[in-house]
Enzyme design. Structure first.
Site, short mmCIF file in Angstrom:
data_model
loop_
_atom_site.label_atom_id
_atom_site.label_comp_id
_atom_site.label_asym_id
_atom_site.label_seq_id
_atom_site.Cartn_x
_atom_site.Cartn_y
_atom_site.Cartn_z
N GLU A 170 -13.72 -3.13 -1.37
CA GLU A 170 -13.91 -3.35 0.06
C GLU A 170 -15.31 -2.95 0.50
OE1 GLU A 170 -10.69 -1.93 2.49
OE2 GLU A 170 -11.78 -2.28 4.36
N ASP B 138 0.83 -1.21 0.00
CA ASP B 138 0.00 0.00 0.00
C ASP B 138 0.86 1.25 0.00
OD1 ASP B 138 -2.69 -0.71 -0.06
OD2 ASP B 138 -2.79 -1.06 2.09
#
Ligand code: KIV
Length: 272
Positions: free
Chosen positions: A190, A91
């Site tokens: 998500e 990330d």
């Protein structure tokens, strides 16, 4: 639905796209350190995500916002040293790519150079398209992340399911298409409704990896501390726990304390 499973010596971004084409689901887990990454890689995971969830589960912050680029590099390089087969995805942390594509490129290059990871993940759609394009020009594979994007938690206010309303669902579908067109090799979705996630996965050629996005996507990701049952206070509906490590570890620590206090440990056999 095919359940074909081709043997891959090393997982690359191309393997992941091929898996989607062949109907093979992609298994992804987070990991942040050498020892855990070694076990996960040996078990045969396809992708380790060095997620900025390290900010929560490793450092104890309430959100993912405080973790720095150097801290992500520390975690990522520990993971890279452990693995033999899987792809390592990292990330880009909050504040290292939003609103400045030059900074985004510098951040991505720093991660790739200093950690040895294979790809980066960024949260957002159209609003970060310049950053994504610029990173891609350097030959760095990029994965997108839409739906609940925890780096924007103060905009959302809560961690509840995203894109339940038509307007947000339409934007998400457009963003997914855009990420594919820009050249992303995949996308994390998500906490969105399963029907929407399935529609998105069926409408694009790059793999869609879900977390709380149902079974109609191309793969799944979980935070490793959650699936091992170490974070026993965190109980979202999407989470399947494969162990109850909190209880197991707590029992082991209590036993050790008792053994030391009672002089049972070390025994004659456990000394020189
Ligand atoms: O940081 C992370 O662990 C993630 C997953 C929840 C997808 O981004």
């Amino acid at each position: 639905m095919s359940t074909a499973k081709k043997e891959y010596k090393r997982i690359t971004v191309k393997s992941l796209i091929e898996m989607k084409k062949n109907g093979e689901k992609i298994a992804m887990l987070t990991a942040y350190d050498y020892s855990m990454a070694k076990i996960v890689d040996h078990a045969g995971i396809d992708v380790i995500l060095v997620g900025d969830s390290a900010s929560n589960v490793m450092a104890g912050h309430e959100t993912t916002l405080p973790i720095t680029l150097d801290q992500m590099i520390y975690h990522a390089s520990s993971v890279v040293r452990a693995i033999e087969r899987c792809l390592v995805l990292v990330d880009l942390p909050f504040g290292t790519y939003q609103g400045n594509s030059r900074k985004a490129l510098e951040s991505a290059i720093k991660i790739m150079k200093e950690s040895g990871a294979h790809a980066v993940k960024l949260e957002g759609g159209a609003e970060i398209s310049e950053s994504i394009s610029r990173i891609l020009t350097a030959g760095i594979p990029v994965m997108g992340h839409l739906g609940l994007t925890p780096q924007s938690i103060y905009k959302f206010g809560t961690y509840t399911v995203r894109a339940k309303e038509e307007e947000e669902a339409e934007k998400l579908k457009k963003d997914a298409k855009l990420l594919e067109e820009l050249g992303c090799f995949g996308l994390v979705l998500e906490k969105v409704p399963a029907t929407l996630a399935k529609e998105v996965a069926e409408s694009i050629s790059i793999p869609v990896i879900g977390i709380g996005a149902g079974n109609g996507v191309d793969g799944q990701v979980l935070v490793i501390h959650d699936m091992l049952g170490m974070t026993h206070e965190f109980n979202p509906r999407f989470l399947r726990r494969y162990l109850d490590l909190y209880t197991e570890m707590n029992g082991a620590f209590k036993q050790y304390i008792d053994d030391v206090k009672s002089r049972d440990f070390p025994s004659d056999k456990e000394q020189y």
